[in-house]
Write a protein that holds these residues in place. Sequence first.
Motif, short mmCIF file in Angstrom:
data_model
loop_
_atom_site.label_atom_id
_atom_site.label_comp_id
_atom_site.label_asym_id
_atom_site.label_seq_id
_atom_site.Cartn_x
_atom_site.Cartn_y
_atom_site.Cartn_z
N LYS A 381 24.36 -44.06 28.21
CA LYS A 381 25.09 -43.98 26.95
C LYS A 381 24.87 -45.29 26.22
N LYS A 418 24.92 -43.34 36.16
CA LYS A 418 25.18 -43.52 34.74
C LYS A 418 24.91 -44.97 34.33
N LYS A 420 25.42 -47.60 30.98
CA LYS A 420 26.15 -47.75 29.72
C LYS A 420 25.75 -49.05 29.06
#
Length: 501
Positions: A381, A418, A420
């Motif tokens: 992200k 993930k 970020k």
Amino acid sequence: MKLANVAEKLATEKQQFTIVSSKSNHNRAKIAAKLNKVHNILDTTSIKVRLTVVIAAVAAIGLGGLAAGTSIRMQHILISTHKENMKYIADRFPMDVEIYSEMIPLKEGARRAIDSLSTENKLIWIKNSAGEITAKSQALNKEEIGSILLTVKDVPLIPQVQDLKGSYWLMCATPLRVRNANLGQLYLAHNITEDQMMFLNLIRSLSIATVIAIIVMTTMIALYIHHSMQPLKKISQLTATISADKLDQAHIHLDQAPSEVKELAETFDKMLIRLAEAWEHQRELLSNVSHELRTPLTIISGYIQSILRRGTNLSEMQKEALTTAASEADRTVQLLQDLLDLARVDSGRMKFQQEKIILNDLIQEVVGMAKQYSDRTITWKSASSFITIKADSHRLKQVLLNLIDNAVKYSETRTPIKLKLEQRKNFAIIQVCDRGVGISLQQQGRIFERFFRVDESRNRAGGTGLGLSIVKTLVEGMGGNISVTSQLNEGSTFTIVFPLV
């Protein structure tokens, strides 16, 4: 509207609870600091405390003994003077009675002698063999004096101090014989209350002065010892900050210190020099050995891979053995490469090609590279705007790939990895998150140490224990910072922080 009021009330209560909780934590921290300070002051194993206690005890015994000796001597002088006076009266009294009895009866002569020798503070009386008072000083007719002195029993032959209802009297009794006639017992009493009270007040003042002197002396001794121990404390603080990389830069300079402490500092400096030399030799040996072993192992791995590709007539067992050998060779080559990287950093030979990097593009490239070597789901992200830092792009890619590889090793295959990227004030924040086994709080403090590995039973792929150490070294070498937050069975998050440009 009611729900809104309830929500607002809950938010207010939560804020008040947070404030109270923070105050409580602050108070607990202050109490803990005070308790720690008291513990340091009362630490009986401390040289400072022991020296202070011993010297203070010696001073207290010396001053106390001097005060006690002075008091005893003063008491002896005070009593001795009055005893000599009473002895003089006791020796003179029979002669005075004999002189008076030449003109008047013996009993009347005794009364005259008593009147001539009695004063306000010196009282005399005579008791016959039956215990009856035959003559006495006029002052003994007073009820408040007579009731005290005349009722005293077992008066000693040698003058002694008697405490009679708050009054101090020096009393004695001696047989009285005049012209071979036994007149009974002669009693002498000298009121020394005023002198005794003055003596007691003097002793009280002397005791207070002695206690104050001991307290002042103990305080001065404690301060002097504390000041004298500062060089040792400085040595302790310096040694607590010495790291293996800065052994050759650590030196102890003590200008104002006792000669013994200076000698200790010099010896410690020499020891640090020897350790620095040994550490440097160890790093050189590690670098040389790693470099010499990497080349033949790389060649061996290449030959094994070539045999596997061209060996069409190999059995399954032979292929499995060669595959295992190739894997271990590659793993060993990677270990040697990690050791070489650490050796370069330790020796200062690793150079970073610092340049402006757009993190959004670099992380997207890293995610694409990671997906080629792993079938895991890797998502990221990004911030809405471009984030630019100054770093070595090659080394930063190595850092992120190591962190992704670490996340893969310590998490289940079905859980995603993930990444970020965000901006907080003047810093760029990169996070690598997994939902794996997590790291205990005790191990989080050591996770970046060299050759440290978490519980092998929780490691799905094994490792050398150098990956995170290299990551930390590279990040800090580029001017950044790395930290970890984790909970067991919930996953870990590695956070990298770089200043923006």
